[in-house]
Design an enzyme around this catalytic site. Sequence first.
Site, PDB file in Angstrom:
ATOM      1  N   ASP A 256      10.206  -4.614  -1.790  1.00  0.00           N
ATOM      2  CA  ASP A 256      10.219  -3.172  -2.021  1.00  0.00           C
ATOM      3  C   ASP A 256      11.279  -2.546  -1.122  1.00  0.00           C
ATOM      4  O   ASP A 256      12.246  -3.200  -0.732  1.00  0.00           O
ATOM      5  CB  ASP A 256       8.821  -2.607  -1.713  1.00  0.00           C
ATOM      6  CG  ASP A 256       8.473  -1.418  -2.589  1.00  0.00           C
ATOM      7  OD1 ASP A 256       9.057  -0.342  -2.359  1.00  0.00           O
ATOM      8  OD2 ASP A 256       7.619  -1.554  -3.491  1.00  0.00           O
TER       9      ASP A 256
ATOM     10  N   HIS B 184       6.950   4.189  -0.358  1.00  0.00           N
ATOM     11  CA  HIS B 184       6.595   3.421  -1.546  1.00  0.00           C
ATOM     12  C   HIS B 184       6.105   2.026  -1.191  1.00  0.00           C
ATOM     13  O   HIS B 184       5.002   1.615  -1.565  1.00  0.00           O
ATOM     14  CB  HIS B 184       7.788   3.335  -2.506  1.00  0.00           C
ATOM     15  CG  HIS B 184       7.465   2.683  -3.808  1.00  0.00           C
ATOM     16  ND1 HIS B 184       7.564   1.321  -4.006  1.00  0.00           N
ATOM     17  CD2 HIS B 184       7.032   3.196  -4.983  1.00  0.00           C
ATOM     18  CE1 HIS B 184       7.203   1.027  -5.247  1.00  0.00           C
ATOM     19  NE2 HIS B 184       6.876   2.151  -5.849  1.00  0.00           N
TER      20      HIS B 184
ATOM     21  N   SER C 269       3.597   0.855 -10.441  1.00  0.00           N
ATOM     22  CA  SER C 269       3.738   0.284  -9.099  1.00  0.00           C
ATOM     23  C   SER C 269       2.362   0.003  -8.506  1.00  0.00           C
ATOM     24  O   SER C 269       2.063  -1.111  -8.071  1.00  0.00           O
ATOM     25  CB  SER C 269       4.486   1.239  -8.175  1.00  0.00           C
ATOM     26  OG  SER C 269       5.869   1.085  -8.275  1.00  0.00           O
TER      27      SER C 269
END
Length: 370
Positions: free
Chosen positions: A21, A58, A219
């Site tokens: 990521d 994220h 996600s």
Amino acid sequence: MKAEEMWKVSTGKGITVAVLDAGVDPTVPELRGKVQVGADLTADVTGGSKDGAETVQHGTNMAAYIAGTGAAGGIKGLAPDARILSVKVATPGMKGMFGLAGPLSKAIRHAVDEGSRIINISMVTSSVTGQEAELQAAVDYALNKGTLIFAGTGNEGAELAEYPAVVPGVVAVGALDTKGKVAKFSNYGDHVALAAAGVELVGRCESDKARFCAKDGTSGATAIASASAALIWSAHPDWTNNQVLRVMMETAGRNGPVPSKYIGFGGVRPAKVLLEGQGDPGPADVNPLLAARGQTPAPGSSAAPQNSPSPESTGASGEGGPSKEPQAAPEAAARSEEGGFPLWAVVASAVAVVALIGVVVAVSVRSRRA
């Protein structure tokens, strides 16, 4: 998902999940002492512990959904005793780097070599022009070493075959809404393998990691699928990657054609395996996903896998990533397919903890970016 009941059987202990990521912040309370900082394969090397200059969160949210402990009012993930390997492959707003398969291929191999049994890729790209073979070779390497790879399908609400989810051998994950139906933004196609909760998950806000926001995206769904695999594998450490995936496919919830181009073989239900003993692990050396689709494994991938060691446009396929807004989904009737069980926020217990210590959970702030 009966998480609290499952935790009496398995908490993911002994399983390392690599999060490929924009980095993971190991300083948030729920991830302290749980994150191994791996390679930073981006052009602007800042280290695997930097989560998008610590503004996007994220990668941190994905790690928390998988293995957060809930400490100090933080997120409690589905596999709270699993460990995280952070491998950085993207930065916010970057163009092209993730689209080039080179960094991703290296990241997959690095994750395997560092002992990860599961690789979570909550990111998508529309093109890996000229490097498809390199990416496929990395996926085959991981499968042959006994690793599972989960990747999000993306959030345009369209029939799109995006990378790396479309690569044979990768478990492509779509998103389910709070009613257990396929989310309107979830990309679909013949490559979709499984689905998981992906709407109204509680995550740290993009610009303020001390606050929490409601998050939507494939996600988060991918992270929930990865965590489900970690729970099952921890309870059955002698199973191979093929066997873990097979029981996930067999016990998945569905209400419609199988496989479906919207939710694949259905919504993940690890409780069926852990609490009810459902699912036949079957042969150790046959990849059930490739077999179900009549795809031919790469040379060597039909052999019995080794057990993993114990201990153009780019974007994230969930909240907080540099990609497109979700679009209205076509074929509304077909997209009403259910994952076979109602899903609410998987990390709902974290909300209660946060509320108890007086932290405001900003559920009205919703990140709708891919």
